[in-house]
Motif scaffolding. Structure first.
Motif, PDB file in Angstrom:
ATOM      1  N   GLY A 175     -15.593 -27.479 -64.032  1.00  0.00           N
ATOM      2  CA  GLY A 175     -15.252 -28.485 -65.046  1.00  0.00           C
ATOM      3  C   GLY A 175     -14.006 -29.275 -64.648  1.00  0.00           C
ATOM      4  N   ARG A 176     -13.066 -28.608 -64.028  1.00  0.00           N
ATOM      5  CA  ARG A 176     -11.852 -29.301 -63.565  1.00  0.00           C
ATOM      6  C   ARG A 176     -12.195 -30.368 -62.526  1.00  0.00           C
ATOM      7  NH1 ARG A 176      -8.781 -24.847 -64.454  1.00  0.00           N
ATOM      8  NH2 ARG A 176      -9.382 -23.796 -62.542  1.00  0.00           N
ATOM      9  N   VAL A 177     -13.160 -30.066 -61.683  1.00  0.00           N
ATOM     10  CA  VAL A 177     -13.594 -31.073 -60.704  1.00  0.00           C
ATOM     11  C   VAL A 177     -14.110 -32.303 -61.448  1.00  0.00           C
ATOM     12  CG1 VAL A 177     -15.205 -31.593 -58.832  1.00  0.00           C
ATOM     13  CG2 VAL A 177     -14.182 -29.303 -58.998  1.00  0.00           C
ATOM     14  N   ARG A 178     -14.890 -32.068 -62.490  1.00  0.00           N
ATOM     15  CA  ARG A 178     -15.508 -33.176 -63.220  1.00  0.00           C
ATOM     16  C   ARG A 178     -14.463 -33.972 -64.003  1.00  0.00           C
ATOM     17  NH1 ARG A 178     -19.410 -30.946 -67.175  1.00  0.00           N
ATOM     18  NH2 ARG A 178     -17.954 -31.726 -68.741  1.00  0.00           N
ATOM     19  N   TRP A 179     -13.565 -33.254 -64.683  1.00  0.00           N
ATOM     20  CA  TRP A 179     -12.575 -33.950 -65.503  1.00  0.00           C
ATOM     21  C   TRP A 179     -11.489 -34.610 -64.670  1.00  0.00           C
ATOM     22  CZ3 TRP A 179     -13.018 -35.253 -70.416  1.00  0.00           C
ATOM     23  CH2 TRP A 179     -13.917 -34.558 -71.217  1.00  0.00           C
ATOM     24  N   GLY A 180     -11.003 -33.875 -63.680  1.00  0.00           N
ATOM     25  CA  GLY A 180      -9.830 -34.349 -62.953  1.00  0.00           C
ATOM     26  C   GLY A 180     -10.121 -34.986 -61.616  1.00  0.00           C
ATOM     27  N   GLY A 181     -11.319 -34.739 -61.081  1.00  0.00           N
ATOM     28  CA  GLY A 181     -11.639 -35.221 -59.745  1.00  0.00           C
ATOM     29  C   GLY A 181     -11.562 -36.732 -59.585  1.00  0.00           C
ATOM     30  N   PRO A 182     -12.174 -37.489 -60.507  1.00  0.00           N
ATOM     31  CA  PRO A 182     -12.162 -38.949 -60.321  1.00  0.00           C
ATOM     32  C   PRO A 182     -10.741 -39.531 -60.248  1.00  0.00           C
ATOM     33  CG  PRO A 182     -13.909 -38.342 -61.849  1.00  0.00           C
ATOM     34  CD  PRO A 182     -13.113 -37.084 -61.580  1.00  0.00           C
ATOM     35  N   SER A 183      -9.851 -39.085 -61.130  1.00  0.00           N
ATOM     36  CA  SER A 183      -8.484 -39.640 -61.093  1.00  0.00           C
ATOM     37  C   SER A 183      -7.774 -39.268 -59.798  1.00  0.00           C
ATOM     38  CB  SER A 183      -7.686 -39.136 -62.302  1.00  0.00           C
ATOM     39  OG  SER A 183      -8.211 -39.695 -63.488  1.00  0.00           O
ATOM     40  N   LEU A 184      -7.987 -38.042 -59.373  1.00  0.00           N
ATOM     41  CA  LEU A 184      -7.378 -37.604 -58.121  1.00  0.00           C
ATOM     42  C   LEU A 184      -7.886 -38.463 -56.956  1.00  0.00           C
ATOM     43  CD1 LEU A 184      -5.424 -35.427 -57.201  1.00  0.00           C
ATOM     44  CD2 LEU A 184      -7.353 -33.826 -57.033  1.00  0.00           C
ATOM     45  N   ALA A 185      -9.190 -38.730 -56.976  1.00  0.00           N
ATOM     46  CA  ALA A 185      -9.774 -39.565 -55.910  1.00  0.00           C
ATOM     47  C   ALA A 185      -9.168 -40.968 -55.931  1.00  0.00           C
ATOM     48  CB  ALA A 185     -11.298 -39.629 -56.078  1.00  0.00           C
ATOM     49  N   ILE A 186      -8.926 -41.492 -57.137  1.00  0.00           N
ATOM     50  CA  ILE A 186      -8.308 -42.831 -57.246  1.00  0.00           C
ATOM     51  C   ILE A 186      -6.902 -42.813 -56.623  1.00  0.00           C
ATOM     52  CG2 ILE A 186      -7.460 -44.589 -58.857  1.00  0.00           C
ATOM     53  CD1 ILE A 186      -9.739 -43.587 -60.810  1.00  0.00           C
ATOM     54  N   HIS A 187      -6.144 -41.765 -56.925  1.00  0.00           N
ATOM     55  CA  HIS A 187      -4.797 -41.651 -56.338  1.00  0.00           C
ATOM     56  C   HIS A 187      -4.834 -41.675 -54.810  1.00  0.00           C
ATOM     57  CE1 HIS A 187      -2.297 -41.080 -59.850  1.00  0.00           C
ATOM     58  NE2 HIS A 187      -3.100 -40.136 -60.330  1.00  0.00           N
ATOM     59  N   LYS A 188      -5.911 -41.114 -54.250  1.00  0.00           N
ATOM     60  CA  LYS A 188      -5.998 -41.032 -52.784  1.00  0.00           C
ATOM     61  C   LYS A 188      -6.532 -42.326 -52.178  1.00  0.00           C
ATOM     62  CE  LYS A 188      -4.908 -36.659 -53.248  1.00  0.00           C
ATOM     63  NZ  LYS A 188      -3.507 -36.235 -53.066  1.00  0.00           N
ATOM     64  N   GLY A 189      -6.968 -43.259 -53.051  1.00  0.00           N
ATOM     65  CA  GLY A 189      -7.447 -44.552 -52.548  1.00  0.00           C
ATOM     66  C   GLY A 189      -8.956 -44.713 -52.521  1.00  0.00           C
ATOM     67  N   ALA A 190      -9.694 -43.703 -52.982  1.00  0.00           N
ATOM     68  CA  ALA A 190     -11.165 -43.746 -52.884  1.00  0.00           C
ATOM     69  C   ALA A 190     -11.753 -44.830 -53.771  1.00  0.00           C
ATOM     70  CB  ALA A 190     -11.751 -42.394 -53.259  1.00  0.00           C
ATOM     71  N   VAL A 191     -12.963 -45.303 -53.383  1.00  0.00           N
ATOM     72  CA  VAL A 191     -13.667 -46.321 -54.181  1.00  0.00           C
ATOM     73  C   VAL A 191     -14.789 -45.721 -55.022  1.00  0.00           C
ATOM     74  CG1 VAL A 191     -13.126 -48.169 -52.573  1.00  0.00           C
ATOM     75  CG2 VAL A 191     -15.259 -46.861 -52.272  1.00  0.00           C
ATOM     76  N   GLY A 192     -15.119 -44.467 -54.757  1.00  0.00           N
ATOM     77  CA  GLY A 192     -16.173 -43.803 -55.521  1.00  0.00           C
ATOM     78  C   GLY A 192     -15.977 -42.305 -55.476  1.00  0.00           C
ATOM     79  N   PHE A 193     -16.583 -41.623 -56.468  1.00  0.00           N
ATOM     80  CA  PHE A 193     -16.409 -40.169 -56.585  1.00  0.00           C
ATOM     81  C   PHE A 193     -17.765 -39.508 -56.763  1.00  0.00           C
ATOM     82  CE2 PHE A 193     -16.019 -36.330 -59.184  1.00  0.00           C
ATOM     83  CZ  PHE A 193     -15.091 -35.609 -58.462  1.00  0.00           C
ATOM     84  N   LEU A 194     -18.037 -38.534 -55.907  1.00  0.00           N
ATOM     85  CA  LEU A 194     -19.228 -37.697 -56.036  1.00  0.00           C
ATOM     86  C   LEU A 194     -18.801 -36.243 -56.079  1.00  0.00           C
ATOM     87  CD1 LEU A 194     -21.606 -39.348 -53.388  1.00  0.00           C
ATOM     88  CD2 LEU A 194     -21.834 -39.460 -55.886  1.00  0.00           C
ATOM     89  N   MET A 195     -19.533 -35.466 -56.870  1.00  0.00           N
ATOM     90  CA  MET A 195     -19.287 -34.022 -56.876  1.00  0.00           C
ATOM     91  C   MET A 195     -20.635 -33.300 -56.862  1.00  0.00           C
ATOM     92  SD  MET A 195     -18.292 -33.361 -60.927  1.00  0.00           S
ATOM     93  CE  MET A 195     -18.474 -31.568 -60.869  1.00  0.00           C
ATOM     94  N   ARG A 196     -20.613 -32.072 -56.370  1.00  0.00           N
ATOM     95  CA  ARG A 196     -21.757 -31.187 -56.588  1.00  0.00           C
ATOM     96  C   ARG A 196     -21.763 -30.864 -58.070  1.00  0.00           C
ATOM     97  NH1 ARG A 196     -24.357 -26.414 -53.386  1.00  0.00           N
ATOM     98  NH2 ARG A 196     -24.985 -24.998 -55.057  1.00  0.00           N
ATOM     99  N   SER A 197     -22.924 -30.890 -58.677  1.00  0.00           N
ATOM    100  CA  SER A 197     -23.021 -30.637 -60.109  1.00  0.00           C
ATOM    101  C   SER A 197     -22.327 -29.335 -60.495  1.00  0.00           C
ATOM    102  CB  SER A 197     -24.484 -30.529 -60.539  1.00  0.00           C
ATOM    103  OG  SER A 197     -25.073 -31.805 -60.628  1.00  0.00           O
ATOM    104  N   ALA A 198     -21.718 -29.362 -61.669  1.00  0.00           N
ATOM    105  CA  ALA A 198     -21.203 -28.136 -62.272  1.00  0.00           C
ATOM    106  C   ALA A 198     -22.406 -27.377 -62.829  1.00  0.00           C
ATOM    107  CB  ALA A 198     -20.211 -28.473 -63.377  1.00  0.00           C
TER     108      ALA A 198
END
Lengths: 463, 463
Positions: free
Chosen positions: A172-195
């Motif tokens: 769940g942390r990946v889902r909630w926090g992952g996109p913002s973290l990816a933005i901080h790193k400069g990413a243009v898109g976010f994918l995760m393995r399903s929870a």
């Protein structure tokens, strides 16, 4: 095992703090009736019929959809058909998120589509970029800010199946926090393995959020199988994908918490609050999440009614849990001044697996009464597990304001095979487990309604 | 059990017709080498690596798609990498069918989407109508012609799981014959419960056809779970649905049968033909259907090569089986004059389940040689099952012209859980079963290549 548990409960009783309130006791007659009720409910199919009705006649019912309104009408009619004394609604207003389409296409020499679910709350948009895989959120965190400029992040955390579902915290942390973290790193898109703990092509959706001030990027979850495919592709060499989401926020909607009450015969102003959430995600028919919870508690109230409970039994079918606990928060706001009269609460929002554990916020305050309840639950295979439980979803906000709660813990080993994906359908529920669930809720609710004395509900400022 | 089987084989030997050809015999040295080969292949992962490579690097590869061309290049490269002596292609031209989108929407009070797959060969189009459910094809047949004017037919036949997959005959008939039957009755659309034995939301596609002279109607298969949902909805009262398919025939395409050969050391003009089909349907990555078959036979040939087989081993990765056996028919047309040199053939196109049975068209003609082969297969758990086998898919057309064939029967109990749906992916294959499959194919192919004498291949007019 149970002897040990009982001994532990008695030890707790001895150790009860001296400042405890007047000891709450369950009358013997109520305990006897509870045992009879329990055995009768095990043979009853009301909860099954209610689950079948909601999942079939309404089907998928995301908050704010056309089906949301039909679900509200369904719940009102069902409470009435089940003989509830009072049925009413309370409005719940929220921003509406809608999904139109979603896709991931691998580009280049290994071109192929992958199956993906936009995360609830994601912005729409189409982005292309090279995929950078991280085994977990910590690995993404370790990447320097800005280092992933133009890339598409892929967090490949493998959620583990556990009875108590506790690895959902990590995924769940990946889902909630992952996109913002990816933005901080400069990413243009976010994918995760399903929870999720299945191996299927059905991706799991679920809510996400962006930190204030960040420019959102499209965020989606691959099915577990598609995540494995992408991991294999990334291992072959640089892989570019095109992520295209058509989804986003679309105005405001007012739905309803739908409430049915069996009026108490002696202390009608005091309520035992039970319920589940009426909304679902859009892929499945929301059978385990959470038609089962609505059905278990609707059936429990209806089956208790002939016994004329002393306190009122209030069953709430909460609106729009999935997109942000809107119904639970609205209920807490509206009833904040009435916490003391909410003598006890328990919600079913963890599927329809066999219930194995029991706990309550009153574990230290009223151990004797809980031990009495536990004795009636024990033949259902339910252990006293002090400290293991927590209030489920929608009752959370009012428990934070001081409402006492209990936990009747469903076996969640397979819950995350189906959670928020297309496979959450009626056929996944075992009617025998559902009857056991309903028996546990009926017994507990009945005994809480008959208890002489309370369980510690008292107003406090919201946490 | 095996003693009985051997006794039966010996009985067959005694009963062999007097007009039989010169008895074929397998040299003792070849039998010894076969046992060594068998045990080595059980520990070999070539077939796994080839399956992983095709399903990952190419992915879904429907006949005529962009991935079809990549699959051809992949197969040529893989044959070369595996050390095949000759690698070539033979053109296969066919009409191309394409799928763009598909949906079923329940209309009215129970509005909801259902998951559906357009049948291969279906026309596109959007139709609305009341659903009329039939439990099977016989019930639809019993409806008077014209009686379903304006309706959407729903044939709800429940396919049963069987080791030999034999209920596919019944459910396949619904798919092939159902649409035309529905047209005769006046229907505007055709729905069926998927020809599948799973309980999932993944619908199963597969080819259909319309009788000449009929005006085609859109035809699609619901997932098994969605079929159950529609059956429940129909039981509530009249239900209308909107079926929208965007699919259809789109010109012509020329793909290739890709052929790799290990040149025979003594009788190179005589071939043992093995293979699988290179194409797949579009939803999954075609792991069990039929990357496994391509991989098992590619690996078998490569693993036999160091033994310097007397006859040539010819492995064919057939083009476009799914949309009409195009590769198998093209091969038969091209090699019709060379039937006698196709000494034996066996294809793997029934997944990657454990192989349990062995049979051959030579069962009456050369029982002694088959009994010799069976002795080497027996330690793999493979029984001699005379009369139970048949030639699989792509070799069928040339067997109809007189080519001898064998059958190495995969356990298909779970094959139709995955057949033609999105769940046909690499993870569903058990590497140990795949190694057993490869050992069986390698042993059989090797012994057929070393047999002194043939198995009855002789030209006859196509049936």
């Amino acid at each position: 095992m149970r002897t040990t548990v009982l001994a532990a409960a008695l030890a707790l009783l001895v150790a009860a703090p001296l400042h405890a309130a007047q000891p709450t006791r369950i009358p013997d007659a109520a305990l006897k009736q509870a045992a009879t009720l329990r055995d009768a409910v095990l043979k009853d199919d009301t909860a099954w019929k209610v689950t079948e009705s909601l999942t079939t006649e309404v089907g998928p019912r995301p908050g704010g959809s056309e089906a949301d309104a039909r679900a509200v009408e369904w719940a009102k009619a069902k409470f009435k058909a089940l003989g509830y004394d009072k049925v009413w609604t309370e409005p719940v207003t929220f921003p509406k998120w809608v999904r139109h389409s979603e896709s991931v296409q691998v580009l280049g020499a290994h071109a192929q589509p992958l199956r993906v679910a936009a995360l609830g709350g994601s912005v729409g948009g189409t982005v292309e970029g090279e995929v950078v895989r991280f085994p977990d959120l910590a690995a993404l965190e370790a990447a320097p800010d800005g280092s992933l400029a133009g890339k598409i992040v892929f967090v490949d955390y493998h959620m583990q199946a556990r009875r108590d579902g506790s690895d959902y915290g990590n995924s769940g942390r990946v889902r909630w926090g992952g996109p913002s973290l990816a933005i901080h790193k400069g990413a243009v898109g976010f994918l995760m393995r399903s929870a999720g703990t299945d191996t299927s092509r059905a991706p799991h959706t679920g809510g996400t959020r962006y930190e204030d001030g960040l420019k959102p990027i499209p965020a989606a979850a691959l099915s577990t199988i598609d995540a494995e495919q992408l991991a294999r592709l990334v291992a072959l060499g640089p892989i570019r994908v095109k992520l295209a989401l058509d989804c986003g926020w679309d105005g405001e909607y007012t739905s309803q918490n739908v409430i049915g009450e069996i009026t108490g015969s002696k202390r009608p102003q005091e309520v035992v609050l039970i319920g589940g959430h009426l909304d679902s995600w859009d892929y499945g028919t929301g059978a385990i999440d959470d038609a089962a919870g609505v059905a278990i508690t609707m059936a429990a109230g209806a089956l208790i009614k002939p016994l004329k409970p002393a306190r009122s039994i209030r069953v709430v079918a909460f609106a729009n849990e999935e997109q942000g606990l809107w119904g639970g928060r609205a209920y807490a706001d509206k009833h904040a001044g009435d916490v003391a009269n909410h003598v006890m609460s328990v919600e079913s929002d963890f599927g329809a697996g066999h219930i194995y554990g029991f706990d309550s916020s009153a574990r230290d305050l009223q151990p004797a009464a809980l031990a009495q309840i536990q004795q009636v639950l024990a033949p259902l295979g339910i252990e006293w597990m002090p400290g293991k439980g927590e209030p489920e979803s929608d009752i959370g906000p009012l428990t934070q304001r001081g409402m006492a709660w209990a936990w009747l813990g469903h076996d969640g080993t397979h819950y995350f095979d189906l959670h928020h994906n297309a496979e959450d359908t009626l056929d996944k529920i075992d009617p025998k487990d559902l009857a056991q669930n309903t028996a546990a809720y009926a017994v507990f609710t009945w005994l809480a309604a008959q208890a002489e004395g309370g369980f510690g509900s008292a107003p406090k400022a919201a946490e």
